[in-house]
Design an enzyme around this catalytic site. Structure first.
Site, PDB file in Angstrom:
ATOM      1  N   HIS A 229     -51.978  51.144 -41.146  1.00  0.00           N
ATOM      2  CA  HIS A 229     -51.068  52.065 -40.453  1.00  0.00           C
ATOM      3  C   HIS A 229     -49.729  52.228 -41.178  1.00  0.00           C
ATOM      4  O   HIS A 229     -49.008  53.175 -40.917  1.00  0.00           O
ATOM      5  CB  HIS A 229     -50.884  51.677 -38.980  1.00  0.00           C
ATOM      6  CG  HIS A 229     -49.980  50.508 -38.733  1.00  0.00           C
ATOM      7  ND1 HIS A 229     -50.343  49.218 -38.938  1.00  0.00           N
ATOM      8  CD2 HIS A 229     -48.711  50.449 -38.273  1.00  0.00           C
ATOM      9  CE1 HIS A 229     -49.345  48.420 -38.624  1.00  0.00           C
ATOM     10  NE2 HIS A 229     -48.334  49.134 -38.214  1.00  0.00           N
ATOM     11  N   TYR A 230     -49.444  51.342 -42.164  1.00  0.00           N
ATOM     12  CA  TYR A 230     -48.213  51.548 -42.933  1.00  0.00           C
ATOM     13  C   TYR A 230     -48.291  52.844 -43.758  1.00  0.00           C
ATOM     14  O   TYR A 230     -47.283  53.449 -44.062  1.00  0.00           O
ATOM     15  CB  TYR A 230     -47.895  50.320 -43.807  1.00  0.00           C
ATOM     16  CG  TYR A 230     -46.944  49.429 -43.031  1.00  0.00           C
ATOM     17  CD1 TYR A 230     -47.336  48.899 -41.805  1.00  0.00           C
ATOM     18  CD2 TYR A 230     -45.647  49.189 -43.457  1.00  0.00           C
ATOM     19  CE1 TYR A 230     -46.455  48.155 -41.041  1.00  0.00           C
ATOM     20  CE2 TYR A 230     -44.761  48.445 -42.691  1.00  0.00           C
ATOM     21  CZ  TYR A 230     -45.166  47.934 -41.484  1.00  0.00           C
ATOM     22  OH  TYR A 230     -44.294  47.223 -40.713  1.00  0.00           O
ATOM     23  N   HIS A 291     -50.411  45.895 -46.021  1.00  0.00           N
ATOM     24  CA  HIS A 291     -49.237  46.770 -45.883  1.00  0.00           C
ATOM     25  C   HIS A 291     -48.336  46.721 -47.126  1.00  0.00           C
ATOM     26  O   HIS A 291     -47.935  47.750 -47.654  1.00  0.00           O
ATOM     27  CB  HIS A 291     -48.405  46.374 -44.657  1.00  0.00           C
ATOM     28  CG  HIS A 291     -49.180  46.382 -43.359  1.00  0.00           C
ATOM     29  ND1 HIS A 291     -50.234  47.219 -43.144  1.00  0.00           N
ATOM     30  CD2 HIS A 291     -49.026  45.667 -42.206  1.00  0.00           C
ATOM     31  CE1 HIS A 291     -50.715  47.013 -41.918  1.00  0.00           C
ATOM     32  NE2 HIS A 291     -50.001  46.078 -41.329  1.00  0.00           N
ATOM     33  N   GLN A 423     -38.278  50.844 -41.800  1.00  0.00           N
ATOM     34  CA  GLN A 423     -37.953  50.650 -40.388  1.00  0.00           C
ATOM     35  C   GLN A 423     -37.048  49.443 -40.237  1.00  0.00           C
ATOM     36  O   GLN A 423     -37.071  48.565 -41.105  1.00  0.00           O
ATOM     37  CB  GLN A 423     -39.215  50.463 -39.544  1.00  0.00           C
ATOM     38  CG  GLN A 423     -39.989  49.206 -39.910  1.00  0.00           C
ATOM     39  CD  GLN A 423     -41.341  49.095 -39.237  1.00  0.00           C
ATOM     40  OE1 GLN A 423     -42.009  50.094 -39.046  1.00  0.00           O
ATOM     41  NE2 GLN A 423     -41.729  47.897 -38.883  1.00  0.00           N
ATOM     42  N   TYR A 429     -30.912  54.518 -49.419  1.00  0.00           N
ATOM     43  CA  TYR A 429     -29.554  54.381 -49.946  1.00  0.00           C
ATOM     44  C   TYR A 429     -29.568  53.790 -51.343  1.00  0.00           C
ATOM     45  O   TYR A 429     -30.443  53.014 -51.692  1.00  0.00           O
ATOM     46  CB  TYR A 429     -28.625  53.600 -48.999  1.00  0.00           C
ATOM     47  CG  TYR A 429     -29.067  52.226 -48.563  1.00  0.00           C
ATOM     48  CD1 TYR A 429     -29.920  52.044 -47.491  1.00  0.00           C
ATOM     49  CD2 TYR A 429     -28.587  51.083 -49.227  1.00  0.00           C
ATOM     50  CE1 TYR A 429     -30.291  50.774 -47.075  1.00  0.00           C
ATOM     51  CE2 TYR A 429     -28.946  49.807 -48.809  1.00  0.00           C
ATOM     52  CZ  TYR A 429     -29.805  49.664 -47.741  1.00  0.00           C
ATOM     53  OH  TYR A 429     -30.180  48.411 -47.335  1.00  0.00           O
ATOM     54  N   TRP A 537     -21.486  46.921 -46.082  1.00  0.00           N
ATOM     55  CA  TRP A 537     -21.754  48.305 -45.680  1.00  0.00           C
ATOM     56  C   TRP A 537     -20.861  48.679 -44.510  1.00  0.00           C
ATOM     57  O   TRP A 537     -20.731  47.891 -43.558  1.00  0.00           O
ATOM     58  CB  TRP A 537     -23.227  48.467 -45.288  1.00  0.00           C
ATOM     59  CG  TRP A 537     -23.566  49.882 -44.958  1.00  0.00           C
ATOM     60  CD1 TRP A 537     -23.402  50.964 -45.760  1.00  0.00           C
ATOM     61  CD2 TRP A 537     -24.139  50.370 -43.744  1.00  0.00           C
ATOM     62  NE1 TRP A 537     -23.836  52.102 -45.137  1.00  0.00           N
ATOM     63  CE2 TRP A 537     -24.292  51.765 -43.892  1.00  0.00           C
ATOM     64  CE3 TRP A 537     -24.548  49.783 -42.554  1.00  0.00           C
ATOM     65  CZ2 TRP A 537     -24.824  52.579 -42.908  1.00  0.00           C
ATOM     66  CZ3 TRP A 537     -25.080  50.583 -41.571  1.00  0.00           C
ATOM     67  CH2 TRP A 537     -25.222  51.965 -41.744  1.00  0.00           C
TER      68      TRP A 537
END
Ligand code: NDP
Ligand code: BG6
Length: 543
Positions: A229-230, A291, A423, A429, A537
């Protein structure tokens, strides 16, 4: 049985643009009332074609293991979302099959908490439920499958229907169930038949090859959809566009500029309640071998000849063929222990889970270093890192670039990193140096930041299972695992898994809620990953 013919090879980008249209329109709802189905209509027409001649058959989606967790939490809810958004073909029927004595009402009750139904959608839900039926039977019982077949044929359009069989079952019954489907539920219908298999596909190279041999004696490869599912996640699918749709990344995407690649999966919870299943597999089989390795392929592969599923999968297989089996010296294994200072479940170590066998050595954390021995990547470590009961939830791809040669800033520059965060909060970035603003002339760490939440405001990204199930309806295998990919993946990990099990290698304990064992950081450092701890950040809206 008819020959497999994909309805249409749909670019997943279309989904995104339609969703954007939907969201724009939803913002204008006060002047224009649109149902979701109206908005998704365009996408649907693209999927199935205007005339829909090849799609006049009914479709039957059969869930084997309909009483289980996966069916309840994922499969029925996903089918509901697709139905709600008008993306399922007309005349789709859903048939559940399992051993338990259930009614459709039972299924509805257990699935409802996961379906996120609004008050306005209640009526539509009733229509959806009216399409569901359920049959109880035994997985090794021929007469049960004959009954199932009779039921499928009795549905409206059933004799000509396209059938999708979803095996949401433990692998121990795959052999029996697939044989029974082939022998008793396929030849009589005039439509196509496709089968969807959940991982794990075997426990090691040998068992996976046995299963593959068995399945290929029954079905053609284009009927088999092995789900990882990844491969249905937005940012995982984005890797190809990012790499091959931009000029800027290609020239630096190789051993000349990349110091190392980190593929990470972290979960902040343990195995509570799933210890029994998990202990039999461990984190390498659960996450790393599938995955993370799939993400590695998409990062490392060469540009495919086209976006045709086989062109893409050919390139992924080539990458895997260049990876030697992982050795124990390039691996750190961990197992979480309770945090005596922590609250609630943080106190519970893996071995405190009552479903875990006493003294189990199963790793709940692993870091492994792999090398892709080809011209592009020779010598670049690919660090695969995954664990349960860690400090945060996160899945990401991180490319760390080499130092700038001939430094003129007295060592004050840090390495660039390109991060694709899968996720939570999808983002890309690029960590880079810039002149500290103002009267200074010193370098400072900052980033170019594409945060989806800000760039694509209010946009709801489809769940991985939504994309993947739709792909099966459309016959698009790009985001599914081919048998040769699977064989290579097991080849890379099987010797390590056998050694861990034969020698009962003790995993290093790490505390629930930590970053995992420090030995894993040492390994990463040893192979060339650099962490300075200087990057800070600043979230744009708080700046
Ligand atoms: P960090 O410098 O915090 O971490 C970089 C890498 O170093 C990670 O792989 C991390 O691994 C590892 N690391 C952390 N601590 C150590 C340690 N003690 N020893 C060795 N390795 C270590 O930078 P990030 O890129 O992670 O960014 C910091 C934060 O800013 C993150 O939360 C990130 O999500 C956020 N951010 C968000 C953006 C956005 O939403 N658009 C944009 C930029 C940054 P590990 O994962 O195991 O901790
Ligand atoms: C599954 C694993 O494949 O993926 C689980 O078996 C894991 O152990 C899950 O929790 C994570 O999926 P996601 O989509 O929540 O990151």
């Amino acid at each position: 049985m008819t020959t497999e013919k994909p309805l249409k090879n749909v670019s997943r980008c279309r989904w995104r643009s339609v969703v954007t249209v939907r969201d724009k329109r939803i913002q204008n709802m006060s002047t224009e009332t649109l149902t979701r189905s109206d908005v998704f209509g365009q996408f649907r027409r693209e999927l199935y074609g205007e005339k829909r001649s090849s799609y006049s058959n009914a479709h039957i989606f059969i869930i084997l293991g309909a009483s289980g967790d996966l069916a309840k939490k994922k499969i029925y809810p996903t089918l509901w979302w697709l139905f709600r958004d008008g993306l399922l073909p007309d005349d789709t029927y859903i048939v559940g099959f399992a051993r338990s004595n259930l009614t459709v009402e039972n299924i509805k009750e257990t699935c409802l908490p996961y379906m996120k139904v609004t008050d306005e959608e209640r009526e539509m839900l009733s229509t959806f439920i009216s399409k569901i039926s359920y049959l109880s039977g035994w997985y090794d019982d021929i007469s049960s499958f004959k009954r199932l077949n009779k039921h499928l044929s009795s549905l409206p359009g059933g004799a000509n229907a396209n059938r999708l069989f979803y095996l949401a079952l433990p692998p121990t019954v795959y052999h029996q169930v697939s044989t029974n489907i082939r022998n008793h539920c396929m030849d009589c219908n005039k439509g196509w038949n496709r089968l969807i298999f959940e991982k794990p596909f075997g426990r090691d190279l040998q068992s996976s090859q046995e299963l593959s041999g068995h399945l290929s004696s029954l079905f053609k490869e284009d009927q088999i959809y092995r789900i990882d599912h990844y491969l249905g996640k937005e940012m995982v699918q984005n890797l190809m566009v990012l790499r091959f749709g931009n000029r800027i990344f290609g020239p630096i995407w190789n051993r000349n500029s990349v110091a190392c690649v980190v593929l990470a999966f972290k979960e902040p919870f343990g195995t509570q309640g799933r210890g029994g299943y998990f202990d039999d597999f461990g984190i390498i089989r659960d996450i790393m071998q599938n995955h993370l390795l799939q993400m590695l392929c998409l990062v490392a592969m060469e540009n495919p000849a086209s976006t045709h599923p086989d062109d893409v999968r050919n390139e992924k297989v080539k990458v895997l063929k260049c990876v030697a089996p992982v050795t124990l010296s390039d691996v750190v294994l961990g197992q979480y222990v309770g945090d005596p200072e922590g609250e609630g479940h943080f106190k519970q170590g893996y071995l405190n889970d009552p479903t875990v066998p006493e003294g189990s050595c199963t790793p709940t954390f692993a870091t492994a270093v792999l090398y892709v021995q080809n011209e592009r990547w020779d010598g670049v470590p690919f660090i695969l890192r995954c664990g349960k009961a860690l400090n945060e939830q996160k899945a990401e791809v991180r490319l760390q670039f080499t130092d700038v040669p001939g430094d003129i800033f007295d060592g004050s520059c840090q390495r660039n990193e390109l991060v694709v965060r899968v996720q939570p909060d999808e983002a890309i970035y690029l960590k880079m140096m810039t002149k500290r603003p103002g009267g200074h002339f010193s370098p400072e760490e900052t980033e170019l930041d594409l945060t989806y939440r800000s760039r694509y405001k209010d946009m709801k990204l489809p769940d991985a299972y939504e994309r993947l199930l739709l792909d099966v309806f459309c016959g698009n295998q790009m985001h599914f695992v081919r048998s040769d990919e699977l064989r290579e993946a097991w080849r890379i990990f099987t010797p390590l898994l056998h050694q861990i099990e034969a020698e009962k290698i003790n995993p290093v304990p790490y505390t629930f809620g930590s970053r995992g064992p420090s030995e894993a950081d040492d390994l990463m450092k040893r192979v060339g990953f650099r962490y300075e701890g200087t990057y800070k950040w600043v979230q744009p809206h708080t700046a």
